[in-house]
Scaffold this motif. Structure first.
Motif, PDB file in Angstrom:
ATOM      1  N   ASN A  82       0.872  -1.313  -0.032  1.00 11.54           N
ATOM      2  CA  ASN A  82      -0.017   0.189   0.099  1.00 11.54           C
ATOM      3  C   ASN A  82       0.817   1.305   0.094  1.00 11.54           C
ATOM      4  OD1 ASN A  82      -2.559  -1.668   0.170  1.00 11.54           O
ATOM      5  ND2 ASN A  82      -1.935  -1.921   2.458  1.00 11.54           N
ATOM      6  N   THR A 106       0.812   5.503  -0.499  1.00  9.74           N
ATOM      7  CA  THR A 106       0.075   6.903  -0.494  1.00  9.74           C
ATOM      8  C   THR A 106       1.284   7.854  -1.215  1.00  9.74           C
ATOM      9  OG1 THR A 106      -1.132   6.361   1.398  1.00  9.74           O
ATOM     10  CG2 THR A 106      -1.000   8.566   0.986  1.00  9.74           C
ATOM     11  N   SER A 120      -1.618  -0.764  -4.546  1.00 14.70           N
ATOM     12  CA  SER A 120      -2.896  -0.187  -4.093  1.00 14.70           C
ATOM     13  C   SER A 120      -2.353   1.294  -3.738  1.00 14.70           C
ATOM     14  CB  SER A 120      -3.508  -0.651  -2.860  1.00 14.70           C
ATOM     15  OG  SER A 120      -4.485  -0.056  -2.358  1.00 14.70           O
ATOM     16  N   VAL A 168      -3.211   5.367  -2.583  1.00 10.84           N
ATOM     17  CA  VAL A 168      -3.892   6.543  -2.300  1.00 10.84           C
ATOM     18  C   VAL A 168      -3.471   7.733  -2.850  1.00 10.84           C
ATOM     19  CG1 VAL A 168      -5.188   7.665  -0.398  1.00 10.84           C
ATOM     20  CG2 VAL A 168      -4.906   5.105  -0.332  1.00 10.84           C
ATOM     21  N   ASP A 212     -11.090  18.369  -2.275  1.00 12.61           N
ATOM     22  CA  ASP A 212     -11.993  17.267  -3.050  1.00 12.61           C
ATOM     23  C   ASP A 212     -11.887  17.873  -4.533  1.00 12.61           C
ATOM     24  OD1 ASP A 212     -12.591  15.440  -1.243  1.00 12.61           O
ATOM     25  OD2 ASP A 212     -14.488  16.116  -0.850  1.00 12.61           O
ATOM     26  N   LYS A 270      -8.173  13.529 -11.156  1.00 11.59           N
ATOM     27  CA  LYS A 270      -8.596  11.908 -11.704  1.00 11.59           C
ATOM     28  C   LYS A 270      -8.831  12.312 -13.042  1.00 11.59           C
ATOM     29  CE  LYS A 270     -11.936  11.167  -7.868  1.00 11.59           C
ATOM     30  NZ  LYS A 270     -13.432  11.240  -7.582  1.00 11.59           N
ATOM     31  N   ASN A 324      -6.863   0.867  -9.270  1.00 12.06           N
ATOM     32  CA  ASN A 324      -5.710   0.888  -8.117  1.00 12.06           C
ATOM     33  C   ASN A 324      -5.791   1.961  -7.359  1.00 12.06           C
ATOM     34  OD1 ASN A 324      -5.592  -2.022  -8.690  1.00 12.06           O
ATOM     35  ND2 ASN A 324      -3.711  -1.745  -9.785  1.00 12.06           N
ATOM     36  N   SER A 380      -7.272   5.124  -5.077  1.00 11.49           N
ATOM     37  CA  SER A 380      -8.504   5.928  -4.438  1.00 11.49           C
ATOM     38  C   SER A 380      -7.721   7.084  -4.068  1.00 11.49           C
ATOM     39  CB  SER A 380      -8.688   4.971  -3.449  1.00 11.49           C
ATOM     40  OG  SER A 380      -7.686   4.865  -2.684  1.00 11.49           O
ATOM     41  N   TYR A 381      -8.859   7.984  -3.596  1.00 10.15           N
ATOM     42  CA  TYR A 381      -8.604   9.440  -3.043  1.00 10.15           C
ATOM     43  C   TYR A 381      -8.927   9.741  -1.945  1.00 10.15           C
ATOM     44  CZ  TYR A 381      -8.249   9.121  -8.330  1.00 10.15           C
ATOM     45  OH  TYR A 381      -8.072   8.667  -9.817  1.00 10.15           O
ATOM     46  N   SER A 382      -8.104  10.818  -1.433  1.00 14.22           N
ATOM     47  CA  SER A 382      -8.667  11.219   0.011  1.00 14.22           C
ATOM     48  C   SER A 382      -8.007  12.688   0.176  1.00 14.22           C
ATOM     49  CB  SER A 382      -8.020  10.359   1.139  1.00 14.22           C
ATOM     50  OG  SER A 382      -8.023  10.881   2.402  1.00 14.22           O
TER      51      SER A 382
END
Length: 283
Positions: free
Chosen positions: A3, A5, A26, A28, A34, A41, A69, A71-73
């Protein structure tokens, strides 16, 4: 390591995240809100198309799998809650980076390795703010990650050799050629060569000696290089160029003022905005 980030979804941050996701990790992608993540994206979708077009053997299925694969935060604690590795790619501002690491050291799990993609700052400038200097080092990527595939790995005197080796291995696993640097050097290897070249070009234009197009043309014709310095500036991003030049000597500061007045204040930040020293209609 599974993982990862990536902090920051700018030009290089987005490339690092997508390259890592393309190789099955994976990922992040973290950024400040946002709205910025929505732009990220779109950048990732563009990278998927570029990989299919320019990376030998890459298929649309692989490119789409890479997107899946990611994801966003916009929540730092959540973004790093299960990270084995955090790659920091926020703007080249020392106080900003120190602030990020102070918070990161508090919210990241004990297992997490921290790596800065800083192109100009030494990891020792930041290690005291990480809370885990033995698990901190630099991992510097060149722009156009899928093409110019080097990853410079540079630790501090506190970096655990086993951590250094683990990050070298990670770089190989995401398709990069690891460049192991034996001791800290401002600018690493790549930028020790590149930055003086770009500084010289900046001094010429800020001094009024020639226009950017003329300087670029001279370099391309004289050396056979595919890009001139101001084409490179556009790719790097003029905000990054401004931040670096602002911290330099008198000639660099003069170039920083030139950038701000003629480009940054007008929203011309390079290829990412469709215009910098040159216009990019498809951006």
């Amino acid at each position: 390591m599974k993982n990862v980030t990536v902090l920051g979804t700018g030009v290089l941050g987005s490339q690092i995240a997508y390259q890592t996701a393309f190789h099955g990790f994976s990922v992040v992608a973290y950024d400040i809100n946002d709205e910025v993540l929505e732009k990220a994206k779109k950048r990732f979708a563009e990278l998927a198309t570029i990989y299919v077009a320019e990376l030998p053997g890459a298929t649309r299925e692989q490119a789409d799998a890479a997107l899946a694969n990611i994801s966003y935060s916009a929540d730092l604690a959540a973004a790093v809650s299960d990270a084995d590795l955090v790659i920091e790619a926020v703007p080249e501002n020392l106080e900003l980076k120190r602030s990020i690491y102070t918070t990161l050291g508090e919210v990241a799990p004990a297992k997490t390795i921290f790596a800065t993609n800083s192109s100009t700052l030494l990891p020792s400038d930041l290690k005291g703010f990480t809370g885990r200097p033995e698990k901190f080092l630099a991992l510097h990527f060149a722009n156009h990650v899928w093409k110019q595939n080097t990853a410079e790995v540079m630790g501090t005197t506190d970096t655990d050799p086993a951590i250094f080796a683990e990050v070298v291995d990670f770089a190989s696993r995401i398709g990069m050629v690891p460049i192991e640097i034996k001791k800290e050097k401002a600018g690493y290897l790549l930028n020790s060569l590149l930055v003086p070249f770009l500084d010289a070009a900046g001094a010429l234009v800020a001094g009024g000696y020639a226009e950017p197009e003329t300087i670029d043309k001279t370099w391309r014709i004289g050396t056979g290089a595919p890009l001139g310095p101001f084409q490179i500036y556009d790719i790097v991003g003029l905000t990054t160029a401004y931040n670096i030049s602002s911290a330099g000597g008198p000639e660099q500061k003069k170039f920083a003022e030139y950038l701000k007045e003629n480009y940054i204040d007008k929203g011309k930040l390079g290829t990412s905005t469709g215009e910098g020293f040159y216009k990019y209609p498809s951006a």
